[in-house]
Design an enzyme around this catalytic site. Structure first.
Site, PDB file in Angstrom:
ATOM      1  N   ASN A 193     -42.484  28.714 108.700  1.00  0.00           N
ATOM      2  CA  ASN A 193     -43.699  28.548 107.896  1.00  0.00           C
ATOM      3  C   ASN A 193     -44.967  29.047 108.610  1.00  0.00           C
ATOM      4  O   ASN A 193     -46.068  28.606 108.304  1.00  0.00           O
ATOM      5  CB  ASN A 193     -43.877  27.081 107.486  1.00  0.00           C
ATOM      6  CG  ASN A 193     -42.708  26.570 106.673  1.00  0.00           C
ATOM      7  OD1 ASN A 193     -42.220  27.264 105.782  1.00  0.00           O
ATOM      8  ND2 ASN A 193     -42.235  25.371 106.995  1.00  0.00           N
ATOM      9  N   ARG A 194     -44.788  29.957 109.544  1.00  0.00           N
ATOM     10  CA  ARG A 194     -45.891  30.575 110.281  1.00  0.00           C
ATOM     11  C   ARG A 194     -46.671  29.580 111.135  1.00  0.00           C
ATOM     12  O   ARG A 194     -47.772  29.874 111.579  1.00  0.00           O
ATOM     13  CB  ARG A 194     -46.881  31.284 109.329  1.00  0.00           C
ATOM     14  CG  ARG A 194     -46.262  32.384 108.472  1.00  0.00           C
ATOM     15  CD  ARG A 194     -45.621  33.468 109.345  1.00  0.00           C
ATOM     16  NE  ARG A 194     -45.285  34.663 108.594  1.00  0.00           N
ATOM     17  CZ  ARG A 194     -44.107  34.871 108.009  1.00  0.00           C
ATOM     18  NH1 ARG A 194     -43.174  33.943 108.045  1.00  0.00           N
ATOM     19  NH2 ARG A 194     -43.866  35.998 107.382  1.00  0.00           N
ATOM     20  N   LEU A 195     -46.082  28.402 111.386  1.00  0.00           N
ATOM     21  CA  LEU A 195     -46.735  27.447 112.271  1.00  0.00           C
ATOM     22  C   LEU A 195     -46.267  27.743 113.696  1.00  0.00           C
ATOM     23  O   LEU A 195     -45.558  26.965 114.332  1.00  0.00           O
ATOM     24  CB  LEU A 195     -46.395  26.013 111.857  1.00  0.00           C
ATOM     25  CG  LEU A 195     -47.346  24.919 112.357  1.00  0.00           C
ATOM     26  CD1 LEU A 195     -48.748  25.131 111.798  1.00  0.00           C
ATOM     27  CD2 LEU A 195     -46.827  23.535 111.965  1.00  0.00           C
TER      28      LEU A 195
END
Length: 215
Positions: A193-195
């Site tokens: 989730n691009r975290l």
């Protein structure tokens, strides 16, 4: 039909394990060595490829891929023609950034610092470790300068080879190495989730300080 290629919908997911502060070594060079070893095992052909970003005296940036040839406590080293665009830019502005991206491991490392030329003997030693063909190409080419035709360049290589038939190719004084002395190193690990996980080491009064960055 539009000539514009819309690639905004392309996606990829990052699924690698996380990177935690407890995983980060106190010495960023030791941390880099561990990541480089993993990259060499996973993708040995591309592991040492790095983007070298420089800027000239007017602030115009330039980036290109070069190969890391050694690294130690003194810095990160590569070799090239001093007359090249990057050589001229480093003469005007001896600051640069290196970036490694290891796709299979979903990892990236950025290294920023001051750049200095290596002693001529270092370049000469490495020059003579290269295959003869690579030596001839480096010696015959005035890197980054315009030329009328490839045939002209190939003829230069042939003439140089014949001129030194049975002899060692002299290392040009215009060819050699650079060392980037880091003052900041960032490690990036892709996450779901691009975290993403990002940790940055900064050299402050001779000591490396570590902080987590937001993705």
């Amino acid at each position: 039909m539009s000539n514009t290629s819309d690639i905004s919908a392309l996606r990829r997911e990052y699924v690698a394990a996380g990177l935690h502060r407890r995983d980060m070594l106190a010495d960023p060079l030791a941390q880099f060595r561990g990541w480089m070893d993993a990259a060499l095992e996973a993708h040995p052909d591309d592991a040492t490829s790095m983007t070298l970003a420089t800027a000239d005296a007017q602030g115009w940036p330039a980036a290109r891929i070069v190969l890391l040839k050694r690294f130690d406590t003194e810095g990160f080293c590569w070799f090239t023609d001093f007359r090249s665009d990057k050589g001229q830019q480093l003469a005007q502005n001896p600051k640069a950034e290196l970036m490694f991206y290891w796709r299979g491991l979903e990892r990236q490392v950025r290294i920023r610092g001051r750049v200095e030329q290596l002693p001529y003997r270092d370049g000469e030693t490495y020059f003579h470790l290269r295959p003869r063909g690579s030596q001839l190409s480096a010696a015959a080419s005035d890197q980054s300068q315009a030329i009328d035709h490839r045939v002209t360049l190939e003829q230069r290589v042939q003439d140089l080879d014949q001129a030194h038939a049975g002899e060692e190719i002299p290392c040009p004084e215009t060819w050699g190495g650079y060392r980037l002395i880091p003052h900041q190193i960032e490690f990036w690990q892709g996450r779901e989730n691009r975290l993403h996980d990002r940790f940055r080491y900064t050299l402050v009064d001779g000591d490396w300080q570590l902080e987590r960055l937001q993705p």
